[in-house]
Design an enzyme around this catalytic site. Structure first.
Site, PDB file in Angstrom:
ATOM      1  N   GLY A  36       5.212  10.991  -9.919  1.00 50.28           N
ATOM      2  CA  GLY A  36       4.043  10.037  -9.754  1.00 50.28           C
ATOM      3  C   GLY A  36       2.590  10.637  -9.402  1.00 50.28           C
ATOM      4  N   GLY A  73      -0.555   9.368  -9.306  1.00 49.56           N
ATOM      5  CA  GLY A  73      -1.362   8.312  -9.299  1.00 49.56           C
ATOM      6  C   GLY A  73      -2.108   8.476  -8.065  1.00 49.56           C
ATOM      7  N   ASN A 109       4.896  -0.449  -3.845  1.00 49.20           N
ATOM      8  CA  ASN A 109       5.152  -1.756  -3.374  1.00 49.20           C
ATOM      9  C   ASN A 109       6.395  -2.281  -3.733  1.00 49.20           C
ATOM     10  OD1 ASN A 109       2.385  -1.695  -2.630  1.00 49.20           O
ATOM     11  ND2 ASN A 109       1.744  -2.108  -4.619  1.00 49.20           N
ATOM     12  N   LYS A 149       4.970  -6.597   4.204  1.00 48.92           N
ATOM     13  CA  LYS A 149       4.191  -6.137   3.030  1.00 48.92           C
ATOM     14  C   LYS A 149       4.119  -7.078   1.858  1.00 48.92           C
ATOM     15  CE  LYS A 149       2.634  -2.293   0.225  1.00 48.92           C
ATOM     16  NZ  LYS A 149       2.979  -0.997  -0.195  1.00 48.92           N
ATOM     17  N   ASN A 168       1.318  -8.672  -0.157  1.00 45.44           N
ATOM     18  CA  ASN A 168       0.901  -8.546  -1.560  1.00 45.44           C
ATOM     19  C   ASN A 168       1.137  -9.653  -2.570  1.00 45.44           C
ATOM     20  OD1 ASN A 168       0.118  -5.640  -0.960  1.00 45.44           O
ATOM     21  ND2 ASN A 168       2.326  -4.954  -1.275  1.00 45.44           N
ATOM     22  N   ASN A 217      -2.289 -10.013  -4.324  1.00 49.18           N
ATOM     23  CA  ASN A 217      -2.367  -9.089  -5.505  1.00 49.18           C
ATOM     24  C   ASN A 217      -2.494  -9.876  -6.917  1.00 49.18           C
ATOM     25  OD1 ASN A 217      -2.239  -7.291  -3.385  1.00 49.18           O
ATOM     26  ND2 ASN A 217      -0.565  -6.115  -4.571  1.00 49.18           N
ATOM     27  N   SER A 243      -4.101  -2.726  -6.763  1.00 52.52           N
ATOM     28  CA  SER A 243      -3.536  -1.891  -7.422  1.00 52.52           C
ATOM     29  C   SER A 243      -3.328  -2.692  -8.623  1.00 52.52           C
ATOM     30  CB  SER A 243      -2.487  -1.058  -7.072  1.00 52.52           C
ATOM     31  OG  SER A 243      -1.203  -1.829  -6.730  1.00 52.52           O
ATOM     32  N   GLU A 255       3.418  -4.237 -11.240  1.00 51.67           N
ATOM     33  CA  GLU A 255       4.389  -4.181 -10.602  1.00 51.67           C
ATOM     34  C   GLU A 255       5.001  -5.476 -10.271  1.00 51.67           C
ATOM     35  OE1 GLU A 255       4.322  -0.064  -8.221  1.00 51.67           O
ATOM     36  OE2 GLU A 255       2.829  -1.608  -7.468  1.00 51.67           O
TER      37      GLU A 255
END
Length: 318
Positions: free
Chosen positions: A7, A9, A110, A193, A197, A201, A268, A280
């Site tokens: 990954g 990113g 995440n 978290k 999120n 998000n 993100s 995600e």
């Protein structure tokens, strides 16, 4: 210690640069276009904390599993999008020849339950998870910018395994400027978290605003309150726990510290939608929906948010 980061990113490049700064042998498995940029111009970590720059001859980049050397890697750090987990787990199982006998998979993503795909093939003492709430963006394909920092990165096991062998990784990341610690309660922090999120998000993505802007509107506040309430109902109905006794206690921290500290941040997920790639959402609000069904908890607000994100990304290619 030899590390392969799957990954490339913003998080993968950021962690790779952090580990390279501490004289660690780091390799990347990257997509063709990103790999080409990394091979041509190297990688950089910029933004908050010390800046690092590494030329292409200071690390290795591979574009396929077939290219990876045999019995090479002590650690596999998975920093890809969670949408790739099934494929990565299958490929690592097929290419076990690249792994040393006492290898470790460390999942830095995440969501919650990301170890499940890997535990289909690997033992519980081979698969570990990280809680990372440092904000990374990728202004260029080979550059990671640290934009937000609130708490240390945490490494641990969701399966109650010994985590002492993760200490060298934590020490190297800390020495690079991003504090990293081991935790025997990483599950609680991952749920913390999730609370953060899941509330911020998707709604910030749908409304196209920063985290902070969501707290300036009574209607978006009501949506976030409902999402948080539903998450606590799921946690209370399940074997899981988190750091707060109830939703009201969490909201005091959420609105009083967590969101103000990241006021200008875009998620993100927001970046993914702008780039027209799948998000995600399945391992965030989608996970809450699955657990709600399992434990008989009404999570209707999470379902609405989930459906809206799915509607936005329905025309995107995989």
């Amino acid at each position: 210690m030899k590390i392969l980061i799957i990954g490339s990113g913003s998080v993968g490049i950021g962690l790779g640069a952090s580990l390279l700064s501490q004289k660690t042998e780091v390799s990347f498995l990257a997509r063709k276009n990103t790999a080409s940029e990394m091979k041509k111009n190297g990688i950089k970590r910029v933004g908050l904390f010390e800046h690092y720059s590494f030329s292409p001859d200071e690390f290795k980049v591979y574009e396929s599993y077939d290219e990876l050397p045999d019995e090479e890697f002590d650690f596999i750090i998975v920093s890809s999008k969670t949408t790739a987990n099934r494929n990565i787990a299958e490929m690592l199982n097929s290419y076990r020849n690249i792994l040393k006998d006492d290898f470790t998979i460390l999942i830095v993503q995440n969501g919650f339950g990301n170890d499940e795909e890997y535990l289909k093939y690997f033992k519980t003492n081979q698969v570990y998870c990280a809680r990372i709430i440092t904000g990374f963006t990728r202004p260029e394909p080979n550059i990671s910018e640290v934009t937000v920092y609130t708490e240390p990165m945490l490494l641990g096991s969701l399966q109650n395994e010994d985590i002492s062998h993760l200490q060298p990784i934590a020490d190297k990341i800390t020495a690079s400027g991003i504090k990293c610690e081991l935790s025997e309660e990483v599950d609680k922090y991952l749920w913390a978290k999730m609370l953060y999120n899941c509330a911020l998000n998707p709604l910030g993505t749908i409304l196209d605003v920063t985290y902070g802007k969501l707290t300036e509107n009574q209607y978006s506040i009501e949506v976030m309150d409902n999402i948080i309430d539903e998450l606590f109902n799921v946690i209370n109905a399940s074997p899981y726990t988190t750091l707060w006794d109830n939703a009201d206690d969490y909201k005091k921290v959420f609105y009083g510290k967590l969101v103000p500290d990241t006021y200008n941040h875009y998620s993100s997920m927001h970046q993914d939608i702008k780039r027209k790639i799948k998000t995600e959402i399945d391992t965030l609000n989608g996970k809450v929906i699955n657990l709600g069904e399992k434990y008989g908890v009404n999570v209707k607000t999470n379902k609405i948010i989930y459906d809206l994100i799915k509607a936005i990304e329905s025309d995107f290619s995989d």
